[in-house]
Enzyme design. Structure first.
Site, mmCIF file in Angstrom:
data_model
loop_
_atom_site.group_PDB
_atom_site.id
_atom_site.type_symbol
_atom_site.label_atom_id
_atom_site.label_comp_id
_atom_site.label_asym_id
_atom_site.label_seq_id
_atom_site.Cartn_x
_atom_site.Cartn_y
_atom_site.Cartn_z
ATOM 1 C CG ASP A 63 -2.320 0.606 0.951
ATOM 2 O OD1 ASP A 63 -2.418 1.795 0.935
ATOM 3 O OD2 ASP A 63 -3.111 -0.142 0.748
ATOM 4 C CG HIS A 103 -5.425 3.249 1.450
ATOM 5 N ND1 HIS A 103 -4.963 2.029 1.001
ATOM 6 C CD2 HIS A 103 -6.736 3.606 1.205
ATOM 7 C CE1 HIS A 103 -5.932 1.754 0.386
ATOM 8 N NE2 HIS A 103 -7.084 2.306 0.423
ATOM 9 C CB SER A 157 -9.180 -0.020 0.173
ATOM 10 O OG SER A 157 -8.801 0.354 -0.977
#
Length: 496
Positions: free
Chosen positions: A249, A274, A436
């Protein structure tokens, strides 16, 4: 010096020989002009644009004229050699001026280079295509230098080539035409995070639970997948060994209070957030009196690794993602979690090869299905064979309105993915939504399963997740909803 330069040099040498043999040299002169004409025509048809062809023609002519003049000097034909020298030097100067002008132009206008991925044949070398690259490309280098031919003959032969946007099509066409040396050519596609908005705090649950994490009441997803019941199973259990779950990521804030005890390797910073959020969902230390809960009871079952597949602005490329897969695999990862992807009619070959590289070495891979509210059949890497494709459901256990559909993929699965509360930057916590978020929830469960059963294969893991999963109304399009308690018991060989 390429083949056409050599041919041009031979042509001018024949002309020089003809001039040196005035009585019997006409045939040599005619042959030289014919050969030179052929070389010029071939150069014109070689592609590369008018300026590049002009540079090459002037270079070929200059070198050839000076070689011919040298021959004449040896034959003591100074008067005949003088024009050859003058024209040769002039040609090389003009070629250099054109080259410099093009370089200056590119420096100003071609700052935003694009890249392509070129896979050579198993026995080929980059030198065999340098003639093409010299005409079109700026730079080239091995894409995955840590992979040897003995490890993977495909990935080891991939080169990352930087090209001006104006020349992308020309260089790709030229490389594809060289089928003797080139096995595959593809654009190094960009990938961008595209997340649904999530500014709504989850409702606080009043349910009595065994976990003491202060925000556990905000984590509705734990109820949805029977995570509390799974914790009861793990409370008095000991893993065979800790499993390693890699988050591919934007990085991971390794010193976050709920992650620092389990973060062991990789990129230890995250300017986006994230990756840190995904890491918390997969492996935050549970029942430690801090933050949020995952399935990683007391941090005894999972170690978290972080590899940067995306930049601080949430952008990456298939080459970066493939490199992250390779790095995670070489770090003895058990589970790879990829909350990223993009749409493409053709699966990127480099990414397919990287996934196969990991699967062949026992890694289990989960990837997000995408947030475009469409069929994920064209969404990579979730559509690559062997990858578990994770869709998202909301609090009503129906497909999240943004979630792509995975019913047409071979390994579909659903998990909570709306307003999931997890770790964030600067030691904070926040809700986020998307496939996600659903993906690391699945990855965390598979990590605990692997910790209890280290011999668990990718196929066995998915079979367990599917067979123990909960049927919901949208199962035909999102797969079964993961059931943490049932899947864990199955992996441990415990009768439900």
């Amino acid at each position: 010096m390429d083949t056409l330069t050599v041919i041009t040099a031979i042509a001018l040498l024949l002309i020089a020989i003809g001039i040196g043999h005035k009585e019997n040299g006409s045939w040599a002169i005619l042959a030289g002009f014919a050969l030179a004409a052929g070389a010029v025509i071939a150069r014109l048809w070689s592609g590369g644009g008018v300026v590049q062809v002009g540079i090459e023609l002037l270079r070929d002519t200059g070198i050839s004229l000076l070689l011919a003049a040298t021959y004449m000097g040896v034959r003591k034909l100074a008067d005949s050699a003088r024009p050859f020298v003058i024209l040769g030097v002039a040609s090389l100067i003009l070629s250099g001026l054109l080259f410099g002008a093009r370089f200056l132009w590119q420096s100003i206008w071609d700052r935003d280079m694009q890249s392509i991925l070129v896979e050579l044949g198993p026995d080929d070398t980059i030198g065999e295509v340098e003639g093409i690259l010299n005409r079109f490309a700026q730079t080239w280098e091995r894409a995955f230098p840590t992979v040897t031919l003995s490890e993977d003959v495909d990935l080891a032969q991939v080169y990352l080539v930087q090209v001006s946007p104006r020349h992308i099509r020309s260089v790709m066409d030229a490389l594809r035409a060289d089928s003797e040396n080139v096995d595959h050519v593809e654009l190094n596609i960009d990938v961008h995070l595209s997340l649904p908005s999530s500014d709504r705090m989850p409702d606080q649950s009043s349910r009595a639970v065994i976990e003491d994490d202060p925000y556990v009441g905000l984590q509705w997803g734990l109820d949805a997948v029977q995570a509390h019941e799974a914790h009861a199973v793990l409370e008095n259990a000991n893993p065979v060994r800790k499993a390693r779950v890699a988050i591919l990521d934007t990085g991971v804030e390794s010193m976050h209070e709920d992650l620092q005890a389990v973060y062991v390797e990789g990129v230890d910073d995250d300017a986006h957030g994230h990756g840190t959020h995904c890491a918390g969902l997969a492996g935050a230390v549970t029942n430690n009196g801090l933050g949020v809960a995952s399935l990683n009871w007391e941090g005894r079952f999972i170690d978290v690794l972080g590899f940067r597949a995306l930049s601080e602005n949430g952008q990456g490329s298939i080459e970066q993602i493939a490199q992250a897969i390779i790095d995670a695999t070489k770090a003895q990862t058990d589970i790879i979690s990829m909350s990223l992807g993009s749409k493409s009619e053709a699966q990127p070959r480099v990414l397919v090869n990287a996934v196969e590289y990991a699967l062949d070495r026992g890694v289990i891979i989960a990837a997000s299905a995408g947030n475009a509210n469409e069929d994920a059949i064209d969404h990579f890497p979730s559509n690559i064979e062997g990858v578990i494709a994770v869709a998202a459901v909301d609090q009503d256990l129906t497909r999240a309105e943004f979630s792509n559909m995975v019913g047409n993929l071979s390994r579909p699965l659903a998990a909570p993915g709306v307003d999931l509360y997890s770790s964030f930057l600067d030691g904070q916590y926040k809700p986020m939504s998307g496939t996600s978020m659903a993906t690391p929830v699945v990855a965390g469960l598979m990590g605990v399963m692997r910790s209890m059963n280290p011999e668990l294969t990718s196929e066995e893991a998915y079979t367990i997740l599917h067979e123990t999963g909960t049927e919901i109304p949208d199962t035909p399009v999102v797969g079964r909803l993961m059931n943490a308690e049932a899947a864990l018991k199955s992996a441990m060989g415990i009768e439900s």
